[in-house]
Motif scaffolding. Structure first.
Motif, mmCIF file in Angstrom:
data_model
loop_
_atom_site.group_PDB
_atom_site.id
_atom_site.type_symbol
_atom_site.label_atom_id
_atom_site.label_comp_id
_atom_site.label_asym_id
_atom_site.label_seq_id
_atom_site.Cartn_x
_atom_site.Cartn_y
_atom_site.Cartn_z
ATOM 1 N N THR A 165 0.842 -1.198 0.000
ATOM 2 C CA THR A 165 0.000 0.000 0.000
ATOM 3 C C THR A 165 0.884 1.259 0.000
ATOM 4 N N PRO A 166 0.775 2.145 -0.975
ATOM 5 C CA PRO A 166 1.609 3.377 -1.020
ATOM 6 C C PRO A 166 1.240 4.309 0.120
ATOM 7 N N ASN A 167 2.164 5.209 0.411
ATOM 8 C CA ASN A 167 1.954 6.141 1.513
ATOM 9 C C ASN A 167 0.837 7.112 1.241
ATOM 10 N N THR A 168 0.433 7.242 -0.016
ATOM 11 C CA THR A 168 -0.633 8.186 -0.352
ATOM 12 C C THR A 168 -2.018 7.628 -0.034
ATOM 13 N N THR A 169 -2.078 6.328 0.367
ATOM 14 C CA THR A 169 -3.385 5.731 0.683
ATOM 15 C C THR A 169 -3.882 6.298 1.993
ATOM 16 N N PRO A 170 -5.057 6.890 1.974
ATOM 17 C CA PRO A 170 -5.574 7.498 3.209
ATOM 18 C C PRO A 170 -5.838 6.427 4.255
ATOM 19 N N ALA A 171 -5.921 6.881 5.499
ATOM 20 C CA ALA A 171 -6.199 5.960 6.603
ATOM 21 C C ALA A 171 -7.591 5.343 6.442
ATOM 22 N N GLY A 172 -7.670 4.096 6.864
ATOM 23 C CA GLY A 172 -8.962 3.407 6.767
ATOM 24 C C GLY A 172 -8.821 1.905 6.930
#
Length: 303
Positions: free
Chosen positions: A3-10
């Motif tokens: 998962t890239p760092n740009t993936t928002p929390a969730g």
């Protein structure tokens, strides 16, 4: 899952099919997951829960079937033995089935009720068959009477006599010489001697005289066998009935007459004439009662 760092929390699938909390940088710990906002959670698939089917009470089903079959056979005279075997079996099976786990225990109750009712019906049917068998073995059919002078008339059943209601009963006895018939025997009472002391004394030296207060009466009659094959004279019963209602038969006193009936065997068409002595209390009038067979209707004759 990468998962890239740009993936928002969730909440996301971590690649193993399990939903975990992603804080935007890394997968969260168990404590993070507990404090994660529920609104951001991606719904995880929920396994459907199906109800567990109840186990069928097979024994109850079997008891109901066996009881139903036994009930049917219990109603059939020629198959009673099958019913007698199945019904007790169904009774035991139904009782046991009520204590077992499983659905449809009501089938056990049905089997129990059918086995009980079937047994009762079986007893009734058996009694009817037994009565019919006894009647066939010892009965002599419907009794008919013909009075003297009526030989050209068709004999009518004694209990259905239309011109003389209840002819042959104690209240309306038939006269001497009447012919009493059924399918096996014909009986005619020929004569009656109200003073038979002398006849008894002369017939056999061992005959005892009548005790004080009584006397001998002699009845002479003819029997003819009309049934199939052969039979014995003892099937025909002739007794005396006093006006007080007491029944006197020839066995009440040990008297031997010259023309006594004995264990005579007769084939169809055979005939015998003989006499019987009856010890009657003084002052009592008698009627002669005739039964042409063990189970035949009784007919009364007035001497």
């Amino acid at each position: 899952m990468t998962t890239p760092n740009t993936t928002p929390a969730g909440w996301y699938d971590d690649g193993s099919g399990r939903q975990r909390w992603w804080d935007g940088q890394q997968w969260g710990t168990f404590a993070d997951e507990l404090n994660a906002p529920a609104a951001t959670m991606t719904a995880a698939p929920i396994a459907s829960v199906e109800p567990v089917p109840k186990k069928l009470n097979v024994l109850a089903l079997v008891s109901a079937i066996v009881a139903a079959v036994g009930f049917i056979f219990a109603c059939i005279p020629g198959a009673l033995i099958v019913g007698w075997i199945l019904l007790p079996t169904a009774f035991v099976l139904s009782i046991v089935s009520l204590f077992l786990k499983g659905d449809k225990k009501w089938l056990g109750i049905v089997g129990l009720v059918l086995s009980i009712v079937g047994t009762i019906i079986g007893v009734v049917v058996f009694a009817s068959v037994l009565a019919a068998s006894v009647d066939d073995a010892f009965g002599s059919g419907e009794t008919t009477v013909t009075e003297p002078g009526d030989s050209e008339k068709e004999a009518a059943p004694a209990e259905e006599e239309s011109t003389d209601a209840e002819a042959g009963t104690r209240d309306n006895p038939l006269p001497l010489g009447s012919k009493i018939s059924n399918s096996d025997w014909t009986v005619v009472v020929n004569s009656h001697n109200p003073d038979g002391n002398t006849i008894v004394a002369e017939a056999n030296q061992f005959n005892e005289p009548a005790p004080a207060g009584s006397h001998y009466e002699i009845v002479n009659y003819t029997i003819t066998y009309t049934g199939a094959d052969s039979s014995y004279s003892m099937e025909v019963m002739v007794d005396a009935v006093t006006s007080a209602g007491n029944v006197i038969d020839s066995y009440d006193s040990f008297v031997s007459l010259a023309d006594d009936f004995s264990l005579d065997e007769l084939y169809s068409g055979g005939s015998l004439t003989g006499s019987q002595a009856f010890l009657v209390p003084d002052g009592e009038a008698v009627l002669v009662r005739v039964q042409p067979g063990f189970l035949a209707d009784e007919v009364f004759i007035k001497p």
